[in-house]
Write a protein that holds these residues in place. Structure first.
Motif, PDB file in Angstrom:
ATOM      1  N   ALA A 176       0.853  -1.195   0.000  1.00  0.00           N
ATOM      2  CA  ALA A 176       0.000   0.000   0.000  1.00  0.00           C
ATOM      3  C   ALA A 176       0.889   1.245   0.000  1.00  0.00           C
ATOM      4  O   ALA A 176       1.763   1.393   0.853  1.00  0.00           O
ATOM      5  N   TRP A 177       0.662   2.135  -0.982  1.00  0.00           N
ATOM      6  CA  TRP A 177       1.440   3.370  -1.057  1.00  0.00           C
ATOM      7  C   TRP A 177       0.624   4.443  -1.759  1.00  0.00           C
ATOM      8  O   TRP A 177      -0.358   4.161  -2.446  1.00  0.00           O
ATOM      9  N   SER A 178       1.032   5.688  -1.572  1.00  0.00           N
ATOM     10  CA  SER A 178       0.384   6.811  -2.255  1.00  0.00           C
ATOM     11  C   SER A 178       1.388   7.950  -2.387  1.00  0.00           C
ATOM     12  O   SER A 178       2.498   7.887  -1.871  1.00  0.00           O
ATOM     13  N   LYS A 223       1.781  12.084  -1.838  1.00  0.00           N
ATOM     14  CA  LYS A 223       1.270  13.325  -1.241  1.00  0.00           C
ATOM     15  C   LYS A 223       2.090  14.466  -1.834  1.00  0.00           C
ATOM     16  O   LYS A 223       3.306  14.327  -1.999  1.00  0.00           O
ATOM     17  N   ARG A 282      -3.374  14.302  -2.266  1.00  0.00           N
ATOM     18  CA  ARG A 282      -2.844  12.949  -2.245  1.00  0.00           C
ATOM     19  C   ARG A 282      -3.428  12.181  -3.423  1.00  0.00           C
ATOM     20  O   ARG A 282      -4.579  12.357  -3.793  1.00  0.00           O
ATOM     21  N   LYS A 303      -4.589   8.576  -5.275  1.00  0.00           N
ATOM     22  CA  LYS A 303      -5.346   7.451  -4.741  1.00  0.00           C
ATOM     23  C   LYS A 303      -4.372   6.478  -4.076  1.00  0.00           C
ATOM     24  O   LYS A 303      -3.156   6.559  -4.298  1.00  0.00           O
ATOM     25  N   LEU A 304      -4.894   5.584  -3.287  1.00  0.00           N
ATOM     26  CA  LEU A 304      -4.082   4.577  -2.621  1.00  0.00           C
ATOM     27  C   LEU A 304      -3.866   3.411  -3.574  1.00  0.00           C
ATOM     28  O   LEU A 304      -4.816   2.863  -4.121  1.00  0.00           O
ATOM     29  N   THR A 346      -2.456  -0.478  -4.042  1.00  0.00           N
ATOM     30  CA  THR A 346      -2.341  -1.633  -3.154  1.00  0.00           C
ATOM     31  C   THR A 346      -1.794  -2.848  -3.892  1.00  0.00           C
ATOM     32  O   THR A 346      -1.653  -2.833  -5.118  1.00  0.00           O
ATOM     33  N   GLN A 372       4.833   4.847   1.844  1.00  0.00           N
ATOM     34  CA  GLN A 372       4.483   3.428   1.900  1.00  0.00           C
ATOM     35  C   GLN A 372       3.896   3.174   3.278  1.00  0.00           C
ATOM     36  O   GLN A 372       4.452   3.603   4.288  1.00  0.00           O
ATOM     37  N   TYR A 373       2.764   2.478   3.314  1.00  0.00           N
ATOM     38  CA  TYR A 373       2.071   2.252   4.579  1.00  0.00           C
ATOM     39  C   TYR A 373       2.387   0.882   5.145  1.00  0.00           C
ATOM     40  O   TYR A 373       2.554  -0.087   4.413  1.00  0.00           O
ATOM     41  N   ASP A 410      -6.299   5.918  10.361  1.00  0.00           N
ATOM     42  CA  ASP A 410      -5.288   6.157   9.345  1.00  0.00           C
ATOM     43  C   ASP A 410      -4.195   5.105   9.440  1.00  0.00           C
ATOM     44  O   ASP A 410      -3.792   4.715  10.539  1.00  0.00           O
TER      45      ASP A 410
END
Length: 157
Positions: free
Chosen positions: A79-81, A83, A98, A100-101, A103, A129-130, A143
């Motif tokens: 998962a990353w986006s 910003k 931001r 979109k996410l 995945t 990166q989440y 979040d």
């Protein structure tokens, strides 16, 4: 059978034990590219972080021009986006936006960041990166916590 000289064996062992390098993100604009290491890179729980405040890419980007971002598989398949901050054509700072996410369901290895206004000036870009950790925000929503962050500062032309 091929023999390996004894002097090479310690080097092979050292290379096998070397810590893996943190992933790099490539930013590209106006015919120039910069590879950037993470300013922060943590384990999956967004803890035990390596921090490098000097990990910052710099590119010149003309107003209204896009920035292309390429990420390695170890980011693309998570998962990353993106910003980003920018100013409108009159120079007024706008709220950060931001992407979109992205995945692992649909891995994305590249993203083209185009500003909403052709006169706008990009200021900074962060690839985030989440990890697996989730926290409650001040609004009561939940979040994901960033595991890794790659930063591009944009110079004016």
């Amino acid at each position: 059978m091929r023999r390996v000289p004894l002097a090479v064996v310690p080097l092979l062992a050292l290379a096998a034990c070397a810590a893996p390098r943190n992933p790099e993100v490539t930013f590209y604009a106006d015919g120039h590219a910069v590879d950037v290491g993470p300013s922060q890179y943590c384990d999956l729980q967004s803890e035990n972080c390596d921090v490098d405040p000097n990990a910052l890419g710099v590119l010149r980007v003309r107003p209204g021009k896009p920035v292309q971002i390429s990420v390695p598989g170890e980011l693309a398949e998570t998962a990353w986006s993106v910003k980003f901050t920018y100013r409108d054509g009159a120079g007024v700072p706008q709220e950060p936006l931001r992407s979109k996410l992205f995945t692992s369901r649909e891995p994305r290895y590249a993203y083209t960041l185009a500003l909403p206004d052709p006169e706008a000036r990009l200021e900074s870009v962060e690839v985030q990166q989440y990890g697996a950790r989730i926290e409650a925000s001040t609004t009561g929503a939940f979040d994901f916590v960033a595991r890794g962050t790659w930063v591009l500062k944009v110079e004016e032309r």
